[in-house]
Motif scaffolding. Structure first.
Motif, PDB file in Angstrom:
ATOM      1  N   ASP A  87       0.508  -1.132  -0.025  1.00 21.58           N
ATOM      2  CA  ASP A  87      -0.265   0.038   0.162  1.00 21.58           C
ATOM      3  C   ASP A  87       0.934   1.309  -0.645  1.00 21.58           C
ATOM      4  O   ASP A  87       0.914   2.319  -1.013  1.00 21.58           O
ATOM      5  N   LEU A  88       2.273   1.649   0.821  1.00 24.80           N
ATOM      6  CA  LEU A  88       2.785   2.643   0.604  1.00 24.80           C
ATOM      7  C   LEU A  88       3.294   2.671  -0.415  1.00 24.80           C
ATOM      8  O   LEU A  88       4.049   4.033  -0.960  1.00 24.80           O
ATOM      9  N   HIS A  89       4.236   1.402  -0.909  1.00 24.01           N
ATOM     10  CA  HIS A  89       4.669   1.407  -1.827  1.00 24.01           C
ATOM     11  C   HIS A  89       3.744   2.180  -3.109  1.00 24.01           C
ATOM     12  O   HIS A  89       4.076   2.958  -3.922  1.00 24.01           O
ATOM     13  N   ARG A  90       2.126   2.049  -2.966  1.00 23.35           N
ATOM     14  CA  ARG A  90       2.024   2.083  -4.358  1.00 23.35           C
ATOM     15  C   ARG A  90       0.875   3.730  -4.070  1.00 23.35           C
ATOM     16  O   ARG A  90       1.328   4.662  -4.806  1.00 23.35           O
ATOM     17  N   GLU A  91       1.351   4.520  -3.135  1.00 21.49           N
ATOM     18  CA  GLU A  91       1.272   5.481  -2.791  1.00 21.49           C
ATOM     19  C   GLU A  91       2.737   6.258  -2.920  1.00 21.49           C
ATOM     20  O   GLU A  91       2.840   7.665  -3.350  1.00 21.49           O
ATOM     21  N   HIS A  92       4.138   5.547  -2.712  1.00 26.35           N
ATOM     22  CA  HIS A  92       4.935   5.673  -3.381  1.00 26.35           C
ATOM     23  C   HIS A  92       5.575   6.776  -4.581  1.00 26.35           C
ATOM     24  O   HIS A  92       5.284   7.669  -5.283  1.00 26.35           O
ATOM     25  N   VAL A  93       4.606   5.680  -5.404  1.00 27.49           N
ATOM     26  CA  VAL A  93       3.652   5.998  -7.042  1.00 27.49           C
ATOM     27  C   VAL A  93       3.406   7.533  -7.336  1.00 27.49           C
ATOM     28  O   VAL A  93       3.586   9.119  -8.241  1.00 27.49           O
ATOM     29  N   ASP A  94       2.909   7.266  -6.213  1.00 25.13           N
ATOM     30  CA  ASP A  94       1.397   8.525  -6.632  1.00 25.13           C
ATOM     31  C   ASP A  94       2.520   9.904  -6.254  1.00 25.13           C
ATOM     32  O   ASP A  94       2.150  11.142  -6.787  1.00 25.13           O
ATOM     33  N   HIS A  95       2.695  10.215  -5.511  1.00 25.78           N
ATOM     34  CA  HIS A  95       3.720  11.188  -5.063  1.00 25.78           C
ATOM     35  C   HIS A  95       4.743  11.037  -6.296  1.00 25.78           C
ATOM     36  O   HIS A  95       5.033  12.896  -5.749  1.00 25.78           O
ATOM     37  N   GLN A  96       5.657  10.182  -6.416  1.00 25.75           N
ATOM     38  CA  GLN A  96       6.548  10.437  -7.657  1.00 25.75           C
ATOM     39  C   GLN A  96       5.418  11.157  -8.768  1.00 25.75           C
ATOM     40  O   GLN A  96       5.949  12.253  -9.410  1.00 25.75           O
ATOM     41  N   ALA A  97       4.214  10.634  -8.961  1.00 25.26           N
ATOM     42  CA  ALA A  97       3.342  11.539  -9.907  1.00 25.26           C
ATOM     43  C   ALA A  97       3.137  13.083  -9.661  1.00 25.26           C
ATOM     44  O   ALA A  97       3.291  13.743 -10.888  1.00 25.26           O
ATOM     45  N   ALA A  98       2.434  12.777  -8.990  1.00 25.62           N
ATOM     46  CA  ALA A  98       2.145  14.483  -8.568  1.00 25.62           C
ATOM     47  C   ALA A  98       2.985  15.129  -8.526  1.00 25.62           C
ATOM     48  O   ALA A  98       3.213  16.576  -8.705  1.00 25.62           O
ATOM     49  N   MET A  99       4.564  14.911  -7.908  1.00 31.43           N
ATOM     50  CA  MET A  99       5.477  16.044  -7.683  1.00 31.43           C
ATOM     51  C   MET A  99       6.180  16.525  -9.480  1.00 31.43           C
ATOM     52  O   MET A  99       6.206  17.093  -9.280  1.00 31.43           O
ATOM     53  N   SER A 100       6.226  15.092 -10.177  1.00 33.29           N
ATOM     54  CA  SER A 100       6.443  15.495 -11.647  1.00 33.29           C
ATOM     55  C   SER A 100       5.630  16.487 -12.212  1.00 33.29           C
ATOM     56  O   SER A 100       5.811  17.311 -13.125  1.00 33.29           O
TER      57      SER A 100
END
Length: 162
Positions: A87-100
């Motif tokens: 779950d936290l790894h999926r959130e990492h992907v979301d954080h990366q996308a938002a920051m990009s």
């Protein structure tokens, strides 16, 4: 779990909390103020809201780690740990996308607002936050989470490179 792995996990957790969690918490209020000031000068409508959404998502994520995952790891883990890690790894992907997305938007605005020193300060601050977030994610995905891997656990393959 062998004691040396628990000791290693504790050291990584302390590093992650002090360097990254506290660092993000220190950086975000200043960046929000810079974004709000830029908007007041007519630059980037909605920047402060976009940055606030990123900050809120990061805070919720870090809270989950600090209140659930890290204590679980410090106690040696359990059979459900990989559900939380996934779950936290999926959130990492979301954080990366938002920051990009934010960095891309700031990049477009930079072309026309290059002489606004406060806006350029915001751009540099967001770049620094993105770099720290990338290091934070790598520390968790590539160093901490694998300490608790199981034969059926997924490998992390979403490293963020700003």
């Amino acid at each position: 779990m062998p004691p040396n792995v628990t000791t290693q996990a504790r050291a990584l957790i302390e590093h992650i909390q002090m360097r990254y969690h506290e660092g993000h918490r220190r950086a975000l209020p200043n960046l929000l103020a810079l974004a709000a000031a830029a908007e007041q000068r007519g630059i980037g409508d909605g920047l402060a809201d976009e940055l606030a959404a990123i900050g809120n998502a990061l805070e919720q994520h870090m809270f989950k780690e600090e209140m659930r995952l890290f204590p679980m790891m410090e106690q040696g883990g359990n059979t459900l740990i990989w559900q939380l890690i996934e779950d936290l790894h999926r959130e990492h992907v979301d954080h990366q996308a938002a920051m990009s997305e934010l960095r891309a938007r700031l990049g477009l605005l930079s072309g026309t607002h290059r002489t606004d020193t406060a806006f350029e300060q915001l751009v540099r601050g967001v770049d620094d936050l993105a770099d720290e977030l990338a290091r934070h994610i790598r520390a968790e995905d590539e160093e901490l989470f694998p300490l608790f891997s199981t034969p059926h656990a997924p490998a992390s393959n979403a490293a963020f490179h700003p």
